[in-house]
Design an enzyme around this catalytic site. Structure first.
Site, PDB file in Angstrom:
ATOM      1  N   HIS A  82      -3.336   7.696   2.085  1.00  0.00           N
ATOM      2  CA  HIS A  82      -3.705   6.337   1.669  1.00  0.00           C
ATOM      3  C   HIS A  82      -5.113   6.059   2.196  1.00  0.00           C
ATOM      4  CE1 HIS A  82      -3.735   2.175   0.871  1.00  0.00           C
ATOM      5  NE2 HIS A  82      -3.511   1.776   2.103  1.00  0.00           N
ATOM      6  N   ASN A 126      -9.929   0.284  -0.321  1.00  0.00           N
ATOM      7  CA  ASN A 126      -8.466   0.349  -0.279  1.00  0.00           C
ATOM      8  C   ASN A 126      -7.927  -0.273  -1.573  1.00  0.00           C
ATOM      9  OD1 ASN A 126      -5.748   0.047   0.172  1.00  0.00           O
ATOM     10  ND2 ASN A 126      -5.955  -0.794   2.241  1.00  0.00           N
ATOM     11  N   CYS A 185       0.814  -1.223   0.000  1.00  0.00           N
ATOM     12  CA  CYS A 185       0.000   0.000   0.000  1.00  0.00           C
ATOM     13  C   CYS A 185       0.845   1.270   0.000  1.00  0.00           C
ATOM     14  CB  CYS A 185      -0.946   0.003   1.203  1.00  0.00           C
ATOM     15  SG  CYS A 185      -2.120  -1.350   1.148  1.00  0.00           S
TER      16      CYS A 185
HETATM   17  O1  UT7 Z   1      -3.628  -0.694   3.525  1.00  0.00           O
HETATM   18  C1  UT7 Z   1      -2.911  -1.453   4.415  1.00  0.00           C
HETATM   19  C2  UT7 Z   1      -3.100  -0.948   5.749  1.00  0.00           C
HETATM   20  N1  UT7 Z   1      -4.284  -1.521   6.325  1.00  0.00           N
HETATM   21  C3  UT7 Z   1      -4.917  -0.884   7.267  1.00  0.00           C
HETATM   22  O2  UT7 Z   1      -4.542   0.221   7.594  1.00  0.00           O
HETATM   23  C4  UT7 Z   1      -6.053  -1.565   7.941  1.00  0.00           C
HETATM   24  C5  UT7 Z   1      -5.985  -1.288   9.401  1.00  0.00           C
HETATM   25  N2  UT7 Z   1      -7.043  -1.936  10.176  1.00  0.00           N
HETATM   26  C6  UT7 Z   1      -8.337  -1.569  10.081  1.00  0.00           C
HETATM   27  O3  UT7 Z   1      -8.690  -0.730   9.286  1.00  0.00           O
HETATM   28  C7  UT7 Z   1      -9.318  -2.176  11.055  1.00  0.00           C
HETATM   29  O4  UT7 Z   1      -8.619  -2.901  12.038  1.00  0.00           O
HETATM   30  C8  UT7 Z   1     -10.346  -3.114  10.380  1.00  0.00           C
HETATM   31  C9  UT7 Z   1     -11.308  -2.280   9.553  1.00  0.00           C
HETATM   32  C10 UT7 Z   1      -9.638  -4.112   9.491  1.00  0.00           C
HETATM   33  C11 UT7 Z   1     -11.153  -3.861  11.448  1.00  0.00           C
HETATM   34  O5  UT7 Z   1     -11.787  -2.931  12.332  1.00  0.00           O
HETATM   35  P1  UT7 Z   1     -11.677  -3.162  13.905  1.00  0.00           P
HETATM   36  O6  UT7 Z   1     -12.442  -2.085  14.509  1.00  0.00           O
HETATM   37  O7  UT7 Z   1     -10.217  -3.259  14.246  1.00  0.00           O
HETATM   38  O8  UT7 Z   1     -12.441  -4.523  14.094  1.00  0.00           O
HETATM   39  P2  UT7 Z   1     -11.918  -5.923  14.653  1.00  0.00           P
HETATM   40  O9  UT7 Z   1     -10.996  -6.571  13.680  1.00  0.00           O
HETATM   41  O10 UT7 Z   1     -11.441  -5.750  16.049  1.00  0.00           O
HETATM   42  O11 UT7 Z   1     -13.260  -6.699  14.693  1.00  0.00           O
HETATM   43  C12 UT7 Z   1     -14.344  -6.309  15.547  1.00  0.00           C
HETATM   44  C13 UT7 Z   1     -15.445  -7.314  15.396  1.00  0.00           C
HETATM   45  C14 UT7 Z   1     -14.980  -8.734  15.554  1.00  0.00           C
HETATM   46  O12 UT7 Z   1     -16.004  -9.447  16.231  1.00  0.00           O
HETATM   47  P3  UT7 Z   1     -15.897  -9.765  17.796  1.00  0.00           P
HETATM   48  O13 UT7 Z   1     -14.631 -10.572  17.953  1.00  0.00           O
HETATM   49  O14 UT7 Z   1     -15.814  -8.409  18.465  1.00  0.00           O
HETATM   50  O15 UT7 Z   1     -17.156 -10.512  18.074  1.00  0.00           O
HETATM   51  C15 UT7 Z   1     -14.863  -9.247  14.156  1.00  0.00           C
HETATM   52  O16 UT7 Z   1     -15.053 -10.642  14.050  1.00  0.00           O
HETATM   53  O17 UT7 Z   1     -15.994  -7.236  14.083  1.00  0.00           O
HETATM   54  C16 UT7 Z   1     -15.987  -8.533  13.484  1.00  0.00           C
HETATM   55  N3  UT7 Z   1     -15.790  -8.361  12.062  1.00  0.00           N
HETATM   56  C17 UT7 Z   1     -16.804  -8.137  11.198  1.00  0.00           C
HETATM   57  N4  UT7 Z   1     -18.115  -8.049  11.378  1.00  0.00           N
HETATM   58  C18 UT7 Z   1     -18.875  -7.816  10.290  1.00  0.00           C
HETATM   59  C19 UT7 Z   1     -14.622  -8.363  11.365  1.00  0.00           C
HETATM   60  N5  UT7 Z   1     -14.861  -8.161  10.074  1.00  0.00           N
HETATM   61  C20 UT7 Z   1     -16.195  -8.035   9.943  1.00  0.00           C
HETATM   62  C21 UT7 Z   1     -17.045  -7.795   8.851  1.00  0.00           C
HETATM   63  N6  UT7 Z   1     -18.362  -7.694   9.071  1.00  0.00           N
HETATM   64  N7  UT7 Z   1     -16.591  -7.647   7.590  1.00  0.00           N
END
Ligand code: UT7
Length: 331
Positions: free
Chosen positions: A252, A282, A115
Site C-alpha cells: 500500500h 495514497n 486503504c
Molecule cells: O493509508 C492509510 C494509512 N495511513 C498512513 O499510513 C499514514 C501514516 N502516517 C504518516 O504517514 C505520517 O504520520 C504523516 C506523513 C501523516 C505525518 O508525518 P510525521 O512525521 O508523523 O509528522 P507529524 O504529524 O508528527 O508532524 C510533524 C510536524 C508538525 O509540526 P510541529 O508540531 O513539529 O511543529 C506538523 O504540524 O510537521 C507539521 N506538518 C506539516 N508541515 C508542513 C504536518 N503536516 C504538514 C504539512 N506541511 N503538510
C-alpha cells in the site's frame, strides 16, 4: 493434493488526467514540496475532474484489466469494488460498473475497508472462487479520495490522490503447492478499538453529511509498521515460505518510509519493491492494484513471479496476500 484456486490472469488501471503538484498545494496551504517529499515521498497526485466519478475510474480500469486478461464481459460472474468514496450512498458502485460493462451474470457489490479495501476484496473474491460460487471475478480498487479531504487541513490533504486499479481472477484446479500459480493465501485483520485515529467525521446515519478525513498520523504510522510487519510474516509462514522467496513486494502506498521499513524488515532490495507513491500519493483502495498494474505493464512483474500484497487503513483494517502470477501453462 488438488485444490481449487484463483489465478490472477490480468490487471489494468486508470488515473485521472489532472495532476496536482506539491508546489501547487504549497500556494494554497502552509506546506512545502520539501516537507511532503521528506515525510512521505509524495511529489504529486492525480485528481478526478468535475463530474468524473469513482465508477468512471473503476470502469476504465476494469476494461483495461479485461483486455489484458483476454476475456469477455460475459464470462464475469462476480464484480467487487473496494471503495471508501462510492458514487452514491446506495446502490453499490459495483452495480454501476456492472451496467457500464454490460455484464449481467452473478453478483456485484462493494467492500468497505478503506486503504485495505483491495486486499479485503481480493480475499472475498478468492473465497467465492474457492467455494465454487464464482468462476471469474473482477476485483477493483477505486477512489475519488480527494473529494473527502479537508483542503485546509495540511496534515491530511497533501497525502491522498484519486485512481483505480482492477484485476481479473479465474477459478482453477491447482496442486495446492506454493510453487503453483494463483492466490496462495490471504490474511485479514481489523481492530475497531483504533477507529478514532483514522476516520471521516460524517456519514448517512450519523450526521447526514459526507464528512472529511481526520487522522492522527503518528499513531497510524506506528500501527502500520508493526501490523504490516506481522501480517507479512503470517502470510509467509502460512505457505512455508521466507522473505527470500518473494519476487516482488507490492505495498500500500501511504508513506515511503513505511514501505522502506517493510522492505528492510524483509531484507528485500529496493528494486524488488514496487513504489509509485511519488506520482500517485495514497489512493486508498486503488493503491495496490495501481502499483501492480504499473509493474506488470513495464515488464518487471512477469509470469510465475511470487508477489506479496499488503495494506492498512482506517478501522483499523489490514491484510496481506500472496499470489503467484499468471497461468500455469505459460510459466
Ligand atoms: O493509508 C492509510 C494509512 N495511513 C498512513 O499510513 C499514514 C501514516 N502516517 C504518516 O504517514 C505520517 O504520520 C504523516 C506523513 C501523516 C505525518 O508525518 P510525521 O512525521 O508523523 O509528522 P507529524 O504529524 O508528527 O508532524 C510533524 C510536524 C508538525 O509540526 P510541529 O508540531 O513539529 O511543529 C506538523 O504540524 O510537521 C507539521 N506538518 C506539516 N508541515 C508542513 C504536518 N503536516 C504538514 C504539512 N506541511 N503538510
Amino acid at each position: 493434493m488438488s485444490m481449487r484456486r484463483s489465478l490472477l490472469i490480468g490487471c489494468g488501471s486508470y488515473l485521472p488526467e489532472r495532476i496536482l503538484s506539491n508546489a501547487e498545494l504549497a500556494k494554497k496551504i502552509d506546506t512545502s514540496h520539501e516537507w511532503i517529499v521528506q515525510r512521505t515521498g509524495i511529489h504529486q497526485r492525480h485528481v478526478a475532474a468535475d463530474g468524473e466519478l469513482t465508477s468512471d475510474l473503476a470502469l476504465a480500469a476494469s476494461r483495461r484489466a479485461l483486455e489484458a486478461a483476454r476475456i469477455g464481459v460475459d464470462e464475469i460472474d462476480l464484480i467487487i469494488v473496494a471503495t471508501t468514496t462510492p458514487d452514491d450512498t446506495f446502490p453499490a458502485t459495483a452495480t454501476k460498473v456492472q451496467a457500464g460493462l454490460g455484464a449481467v451474470r452473478g453478483a456485484a457489490f462493494d467492500v468497505q475497508a478503506v486503504c485495505a479495501g483491495f486486499v479485503y476484496a481480493l480475499a472475498v473474491a478468492d473465497n467465492f472462487i474457492k467455494a465454487g460460487q464464482s468462476n471469474t471475478a473482477l476485483v477493483i480498487g477505486a477512489e475519488t479520495f480527494t473529494r473527502i479531504l479537508d483542503w485546509q487541513d495540511r496534515s491530511t490533504c497533501v497525502l491522498f490522490g484519486d485512481g483505480a486499479g482492477a484485476v481479473v481472477l479465474r477459478g482453477y484446479e491447482g496442486s495446492g503447492d506454493p510453487s503453483d500459480h494463483g492466490i496462495l493465501s490471504t490474511h485479514l485483520h481489523s481492530d475497531g478499538r483504533e477507529r478514532d485515529i483514522l476516520y471521516v467525521d460524517g456519514g448517512p446515519s450519523s450526521t447526514g453529511t459526507t464528512g472529511h478525513v481526520k487522522m492522527v498520523g503518528k499513531e497510524v504510522y506506528r500501527h502500520a509498521v508493526s501490523k504490516l510487519g506481522s501480517v507479512i510474516e503470517e502470510a509467509l509462514a502460512a505457505n512455508g515460505l521466507t522473505a527470500e522467496d518473494v519476487d516482488w513486494l507490492v505495498p500500500h502506498q501511504a508513506n515511503r518510509r513505511i514501505i522502506d521499513s517493510m522492505a528492510n524488515r524483509m531484507k528485500l532490495p529496493t528494486e524488488k519493491v514496487i513504489c509509485c507513491i511519488d506520482r500517485h500519493a495514497n489512493t486508498s483502495a486503488a493503491s495496490v492494484p495501481l502499483a501492480l498494474t504499473e509493474a506488470v505493464q513495464d515488464g518487471r512483474i512477469t509470469q510465475g513471479d511470487l508477489v506479496l500484497f499488503e495494506a492498512i487503513g482506517g478501522g483499523l483494517a489490514w491484510g496481506a496476500g500472496l499470489v503467484r502470477m499468471g497461468y500455469p501453462d505459460l510459466a
